[in-house]
Motif scaffolding. Sequence first.
Motif, PDB file in Angstrom:
ATOM      1  N   ALA A 213       0.818  -1.210   0.000  1.00  0.00           N
ATOM      2  CA  ALA A 213       0.000   0.000   0.000  1.00  0.00           C
ATOM      3  C   ALA A 213       0.853   1.261   0.000  1.00  0.00           C
ATOM      4  O   ALA A 213       0.480   2.272  -0.615  1.00  0.00           O
ATOM      5  N   LEU A 214       1.995   1.214   0.680  1.00  0.00           N
ATOM      6  CA  LEU A 214       2.829   2.404   0.817  1.00  0.00           C
ATOM      7  C   LEU A 214       3.876   2.527  -0.276  1.00  0.00           C
ATOM      8  O   LEU A 214       4.593   3.529  -0.317  1.00  0.00           O
ATOM      9  N   ALA A 215       3.994   1.540  -1.160  1.00  0.00           N
ATOM     10  CA  ALA A 215       5.030   1.587  -2.196  1.00  0.00           C
ATOM     11  C   ALA A 215       4.928   2.833  -3.078  1.00  0.00           C
ATOM     12  O   ALA A 215       5.941   3.505  -3.323  1.00  0.00           O
ATOM     13  N   PRO A 216       3.733   3.204  -3.600  1.00  0.00           N
ATOM     14  CA  PRO A 216       3.678   4.430  -4.417  1.00  0.00           C
ATOM     15  C   PRO A 216       4.065   5.676  -3.632  1.00  0.00           C
ATOM     16  O   PRO A 216       4.741   6.569  -4.159  1.00  0.00           O
ATOM     17  N   LEU A 217       3.648   5.748  -2.360  1.00  0.00           N
ATOM     18  CA  LEU A 217       4.005   6.905  -1.538  1.00  0.00           C
ATOM     19  C   LEU A 217       5.513   6.958  -1.305  1.00  0.00           C
ATOM     20  O   LEU A 217       6.134   8.023  -1.404  1.00  0.00           O
ATOM     21  N   LEU A 218       6.124   5.816  -1.019  1.00  0.00           N
ATOM     22  CA  LEU A 218       7.567   5.771  -0.802  1.00  0.00           C
ATOM     23  C   LEU A 218       8.323   6.152  -2.070  1.00  0.00           C
ATOM     24  O   LEU A 218       9.323   6.869  -2.018  1.00  0.00           O
ATOM     25  N   ALA A 219       7.835   5.669  -3.217  1.00  0.00           N
ATOM     26  CA  ALA A 219       8.502   6.006  -4.478  1.00  0.00           C
ATOM     27  C   ALA A 219       8.405   7.498  -4.762  1.00  0.00           C
ATOM     28  O   ALA A 219       9.372   8.126  -5.226  1.00  0.00           O
ATOM     29  N   THR A 220       7.242   8.076  -4.483  1.00  0.00           N
ATOM     30  CA  THR A 220       7.054   9.504  -4.745  1.00  0.00           C
ATOM     31  C   THR A 220       7.911  10.355  -3.826  1.00  0.00           C
ATOM     32  O   THR A 220       8.432  11.390  -4.233  1.00  0.00           O
ATOM     33  N   GLU A 221       8.038   9.928  -2.579  1.00  0.00           N
ATOM     34  CA  GLU A 221       8.764  10.725  -1.602  1.00  0.00           C
ATOM     35  C   GLU A 221      10.267  10.472  -1.617  1.00  0.00           C
ATOM     36  O   GLU A 221      10.991  11.022  -0.800  1.00  0.00           O
ATOM     37  N   SER A 222      10.747   9.635  -2.534  1.00  0.00           N
ATOM     38  CA  SER A 222      12.168   9.323  -2.578  1.00  0.00           C
ATOM     39  C   SER A 222      12.954  10.282  -3.450  1.00  0.00           C
ATOM     40  O   SER A 222      14.185  10.165  -3.534  1.00  0.00           O
ATOM     41  N   GLY A 223      12.294  11.200  -4.127  1.00  0.00           N
ATOM     42  CA  GLY A 223      12.993  12.180  -4.940  1.00  0.00           C
ATOM     43  C   GLY A 223      13.799  13.145  -4.088  1.00  0.00           C
ATOM     44  O   GLY A 223      13.748  13.130  -2.851  1.00  0.00           O
ATOM     45  N   ASP A 224      14.529  14.024  -4.755  1.00  0.00           N
ATOM     46  CA  ASP A 224      15.426  14.938  -4.042  1.00  0.00           C
ATOM     47  C   ASP A 224      14.670  15.792  -3.031  1.00  0.00           C
ATOM     48  O   ASP A 224      15.147  16.022  -1.920  1.00  0.00           O
ATOM     49  N   GLN A 225      13.475  16.283  -3.415  1.00  0.00           N
ATOM     50  CA  GLN A 225      12.721  17.140  -2.516  1.00  0.00           C
ATOM     51  C   GLN A 225      11.631  16.378  -1.777  1.00  0.00           C
ATOM     52  O   GLN A 225      10.815  16.976  -1.093  1.00  0.00           O
ATOM     53  N   GLY A 226      11.575  15.061  -1.929  1.00  0.00           N
ATOM     54  CA  GLY A 226      10.610  14.272  -1.182  1.00  0.00           C
ATOM     55  C   GLY A 226      10.998  14.151   0.280  1.00  0.00           C
ATOM     56  O   GLY A 226      12.109  14.508   0.688  1.00  0.00           O
ATOM     57  N   ARG A 227      10.111  13.615   1.072  1.00  0.00           N
ATOM     58  CA  ARG A 227      10.373  13.485   2.507  1.00  0.00           C
ATOM     59  C   ARG A 227      11.460  12.453   2.808  1.00  0.00           C
ATOM     60  O   ARG A 227      11.939  12.391   3.938  1.00  0.00           O
TER      61      ARG A 227
END
Length: 570
Positions: A213-227
């Motif tokens: 469930a959290l995989a898309p959120l983790l992928a999105t937040e892994s960018g340079d400005q992500g959390r």
Amino acid sequence: MGLAAWMLRASLSSGHFPGGANSEGWGRLFVNAQVARWLRGEAPVGFADLLAWPTGMSFWPTDPLTQLVQLAATAIVGDLAGLTVTTLAWLSLAGVGPYLLARTAGASRGGAFLAGLVVQLSPFLARHASDLVLEVLALGPLALAVAAILRHVTGPRPRPGLVFGAILGVALTSPYYAVYLALCCAVAAALRPSAWRRFVGLALTGALACGLALAPLLATESGDQGRLGGAFSRRGFEMAPTALVAGDGRPVRRDRHPARADQPAPPARPDRRPARPPPWQPVVHRLPGGGVVLLSLILGLFSRRSRPWSLAGLLLLLAGPEPWASGAALGLPVRRFAGPVAWVLRHVPLLDTLGNPGRITGLAVLAGGVAAGRLATGRRWLLPLLAPLALAELSLHRPGLALPATAARTPPAVLAALRGPTVVFPSGDPPVWNPDVAPKEVLFIAGRAGVPVAYDYGRLRTPADLPVQARLAGISGCPIGVVARRTAPPLPDSATAWGALPFDSLLVLEDRLDHAELVRLRRWLDAHARLRVRGGGWSAWDWPDRFTDAEPPPPEPATPPGARRAPGGD
């Protein structure tokens, strides 16, 4: 559902949505609009094209299942009413879920009804409903997941599929609850070695569901400005003061800039607002779950039927992240200290950016509700005792059991006049934020109008419109101008530099300004910009063609009594 509708009755009128003026409701409406843009193919999935102008930012909703419910409701009744319907559904499920959990735990129908009532009327739920934090209102899915785990552990045969689906539902509605629930499953597996197969399977199933469930959120937040990126300014669960971070990841100092002879400070203006004492709230509302929840947990210790649930709830509160809150609320001389969960919050990705640790204590509130339900089973006299106490406690917290509602003023003519990237004034991230402006109202404007703004949603980077905010604050004489000039980068002082800024429109929230402030700003805009349309307390302007360091006009006479807010239009 009837109780939830009664609590939300102020939001049922047209043009309103649940929550206070500074709630997360503005952001919920924006996220709904952004996801709708994804579905229509107007923006890449996982990217917010309307925020952090001119670069945009990666983004994924933390509770996609809730977002789908809101999108479906929006398609039928509109965005404002759709948000009210979604909140109504989650509040209703917050009563139904604990009822079913208590029944699974062996409570009678009357006891299960009391369990649902205690949870649904808890100040914990009301407080987050006032802030419209829908991922915290998802106590219903959490209760259903705990019931599924109970069936898996105590039933004649394990049900891993049921547990997987239930925890997946929690993870899609509240990542906070999902991670907390997975941790509890792991602890339970370690404490019950006699049934290690079922508990180990439970822990692995919960971890797999949370991971998917959290995989898309983790992928999105892994960018340079992500959390999860290196440039994100981390706060930690204690909300320690943080430095601003520029778009390229460099820290921005908050120190005062050297004084410039050609950049005078804005004129001083005494605050004419009368001092207002903070609203009175009973001390029990500082408790993690509320007084009735804590009372149920304590009373449950004296009943063999309720003792396991009471012990579980009290242990969850003592585990943290801030177990001192209960003692401090009761007036005990308790020093502030962190519980073991605080260590988890500092080291688990995404949770180490959590600014409100109280959001994850919903599991303890559920335990208190079930303890009350088990207590009332065989003790019918407890139902007419605890139910009125819960009603009285919430009525003290929210007079009339009504949650606040906010009017979303959306003059179509004003928003339709905007085109291209827009600066909304007064707006921006702290420290240039006007305290009278809802922090995320600019998100709602961007979502409704479909225009890019410089607002940075939760990344704490310096917004691209900070120089503009500082200059407009200085021109109008806003008190925030003093703070803004300490933090803003060098300001453009020529027509060429002003015109080179990547914005096309200026939207002024006129009713957020004092009369004298608005007169000064209008005088400057009349000389350097063209008014497109004004109405409803807002005005839309073409991008000004000049930005000078000239001394702002002298202030107007003091605002007459009772005339703090400027009228909506001319």
